[in-house]
Design a protein around this motif. Structure first.
Motif, short mmCIF file in Angstrom:
data_model
loop_
_atom_site.label_atom_id
_atom_site.label_comp_id
_atom_site.label_asym_id
_atom_site.label_seq_id
_atom_site.Cartn_x
_atom_site.Cartn_y
_atom_site.Cartn_z
N GLY A 17 -5.65 -9.85 -0.97
CA GLY A 17 -6.34 -10.73 -0.69
C GLY A 17 -7.28 -10.41 -0.53
N ILE A 18 -7.72 -8.63 -0.54
CA ILE A 18 -8.86 -7.92 -0.38
C ILE A 18 -10.46 -9.28 -1.22
N GLN A 19 -11.06 -8.65 -0.22
CA GLN A 19 -12.35 -9.26 -1.48
C GLN A 19 -13.61 -8.22 -1.78
N GLY A 20 -13.65 -8.69 -2.62
CA GLY A 20 -14.27 -7.36 -3.24
C GLY A 20 -16.05 -7.39 -3.35
N ILE A 36 0.64 -0.95 0.34
CA ILE A 36 0.38 -0.11 -0.69
C ILE A 36 1.08 1.14 0.17
N ASP A 37 2.33 1.03 0.59
CA ASP A 37 3.02 2.81 1.06
C ASP A 37 3.37 3.05 -0.61
N ASP A 38 4.45 1.69 -1.26
CA ASP A 38 4.24 2.11 -2.67
C ASP A 38 3.84 2.38 -3.98
N LEU A 39 2.81 2.04 -3.52
CA LEU A 39 1.47 2.80 -4.44
C LEU A 39 0.99 3.92 -3.82
N PHE A 40 0.67 4.20 -2.89
CA PHE A 40 0.04 6.09 -2.35
C PHE A 40 1.34 6.60 -2.57
N SER A 41 3.10 6.23 -2.59
CA SER A 41 4.40 6.77 -2.94
C SER A 41 4.27 7.51 -4.83
N SER A 95 -2.83 -0.70 -9.07
CA SER A 95 -3.81 -0.78 -7.75
C SER A 95 -4.95 -1.81 -7.67
N TYR A 96 -5.07 -2.66 -9.44
CA TYR A 96 -5.60 -3.38 -8.97
C TYR A 96 -4.52 -5.03 -8.88
N GLN A 97 -3.54 -4.36 -9.18
CA GLN A 97 -2.70 -5.63 -8.31
C GLN A 97 -2.30 -6.29 -7.16
N VAL A 98 -2.24 -5.01 -6.39
CA VAL A 98 -1.83 -4.90 -5.19
C VAL A 98 -2.70 -5.26 -4.30
N TYR A 99 -4.74 -4.89 -4.94
CA TYR A 99 -5.57 -5.15 -4.40
C TYR A 99 -5.56 -6.79 -3.67
N GLU A 100 -5.62 -7.97 -4.78
CA GLU A 100 -5.11 -9.02 -5.43
C GLU A 100 -4.00 -8.80 -4.71
N GLN A 101 -2.92 -8.60 -4.21
CA GLN A 101 -1.78 -9.46 -3.59
C GLN A 101 -2.14 -9.40 -2.38
N MET A 154 -1.47 -14.81 -4.02
CA MET A 154 -1.41 -15.05 -3.23
C MET A 154 0.92 -14.35 -2.87
N GLN A 155 0.77 -13.26 -2.38
CA GLN A 155 2.50 -12.86 -2.39
C GLN A 155 2.58 -12.61 -0.58
N THR A 156 1.70 -11.54 0.00
CA THR A 156 1.70 -11.35 1.51
C THR A 156 0.56 -11.63 1.77
N GLY A 157 -0.34 -11.03 1.86
CA GLY A 157 -2.04 -11.36 2.25
C GLY A 157 -2.60 -11.63 1.88
N TYR A 158 -4.32 -12.90 1.73
CA TYR A 158 -4.58 -13.06 1.05
C TYR A 158 -6.00 -14.01 1.98
N ALA A 159 -7.05 -13.10 1.55
CA ALA A 159 -7.74 -13.86 1.77
C ALA A 159 -8.76 -14.38 1.26
N GLN A 160 -9.93 -14.84 1.88
CA GLN A 160 -10.77 -16.60 1.46
C GLN A 160 -11.20 -17.29 1.94
N GLU A 161 -12.65 -17.28 1.23
CA GLU A 161 -14.01 -17.98 1.57
C GLU A 161 -13.98 -19.34 2.07
N GLU A 162 -14.65 -19.61 3.46
CA GLU A 162 -14.19 -20.59 4.18
C GLU A 162 -14.47 -21.88 3.31
N GLU A 163 -15.40 -21.75 2.18
CA GLU A 163 -15.76 -22.52 1.16
C GLU A 163 -14.38 -23.77 0.57
N THR A 164 -13.59 -22.05 -0.34
CA THR A 164 -12.52 -22.88 -0.85
C THR A 164 -11.64 -22.98 -0.35
#
Length: 308
Positions: free
Chosen positions: A120-123, A45-50, A112-118, A136-146
């Motif tokens: 792992g935010i679910q939209g 996020i900081d790299d994107l903001f910069s 922005s989309y690349q960072v969003y996926e890295q 997944m690189q560092t953060g990762y979010a998934q539904e429980e069924e996945t």
């Protein structure tokens, strides 16, 4: 004529170089405008903001410099009230100044989309069951069924319950609950996010993590805290009248201190935790004269082993 053209080119190149260097410098300063990086994912996020600050500074300085140069060196002479030269539209110029903003917007969107996926935010795409595989690189979010991906680092699993208006954290291995989120540093953490009532948002500014919590779903969200300290968790969604009181402390500590806290908390007898929303609602409901609009009654204060 050639000398003037050469001087204009040198002026343009010098000005462009100064603007570029200044913009990069301002973009580097943007890192200091944000809270300390307390999670491994923060740098994304900081790299994107910069990057956005650098780009914005470049556009601002370039436009301002061009305007100042024009009014300084190309203004009309004193008492010259004549009209300027009649110039028809220039197709090449119009294409250029249309194409450049379009390319910039696409560049920002792709980054922005690349960072969003890295992160792992679910939209919204996950809520309508669209196929959108995560990388997944560092953060990762998934539904429980996945099916969960294999992670070599040890996982600390914590259940997170959001409700109007309180956060409740359950540590299944020790069977304890708390209104304060304790995390071990340099250990991968997996949170099982659930909402008891409405849409909530799990947001820790120092971690640069923000994930919507949807009622009726369990969302697994992974990250790695790296900086011991005390941070704030807040609800990023407007979840009702007392949503501003829905805050909790996040304590990142060494693994040894974390396990000591777990052992200590396990020895406490569960008791109702202090809840600001419930207290304010009780104060309002006891007034003889009702003021303001009616509101949802807060959930009962959570019963926890540790309330911070």
């Amino acid at each position: 004529m050639k000398i003037r053209l050469i001087l204009n080119l040198l002026t343009l190149m010098t000005g462009g170089l100064v603007v570029t260097i200044t913009s990069i410098f301002i973009g580097k300063q943007a890192y200091s405008w944000l809270p300390p990086q307390a999670a491994a994912e923060s740098h994304l996020i900081d790299d994107l903001f910069s990057f956005l600050v650098t780009l914005g500074a470049f556009i601002f300085l370039a436009v301002t410099s061009t305007v100042l140069y024009s009014i300084t060196f190309h203004r009309a002479k004193n008492y010259d009230m004549s009209d300027g030269p009649h110039i028809e539209g220039n197709v090449t110029l119009e294409v250029v100044w249309t194409a450049i903003p379009v390319m910039l917007v696409l560049w920002i969107a792709a980054y922005s989309y690349q960072v969003y996926e890295q992160m792992g935010i679910q939209g919204p795409s996950h809520l309508v069951h669209l196929h959108n595989p995560m990388q997944m690189q560092t953060g990762y979010a998934q539904e429980e069924e996945t099916p969960a991906e294999t992670v070599s680092e040890p996982l600390e699993k914590i259940d997170v319950l959001a409700k109007q208006w309180a956060w409740v954290f359950h540590y299944p291995e020790k069977g304890i609950t708390s209104t304060e989120l304790h995390l071990p540093s340099d250990r991968r953490v997996r949170l099982a996010l659930q909402s008891e009532d409405v849409l909530h948002g799990f947001y820790i500014p120092a971690f640069r993590l923000k994930q919507d919590i949807v009622p009726g779903r369990t969302i697994n969200f992974e990250f790695t805290p790296i900086r011991p300290g005390k941070y704030s968790l807040t609800d990023s969604q407007y979840s009702g009248t007392y949503f501003a009181t829905m805050q909790a402390n996040v304590i990142v500590e060494t693994p040894e201190e974390y396990h000591e806290w777990l052992t200590k908390a396990a020895s406490h007898i569960p008791t109702p935790a202090k809840n600001q929303a419930a207290s304010e609602y009780a104060q309002t409901s006891n007034q003889r004269i009702k003021t303001g609009w009616g509101t949802v009654k807060p959930a009962a204060p959570p019963v926890v082993n540790f309330s911070g």
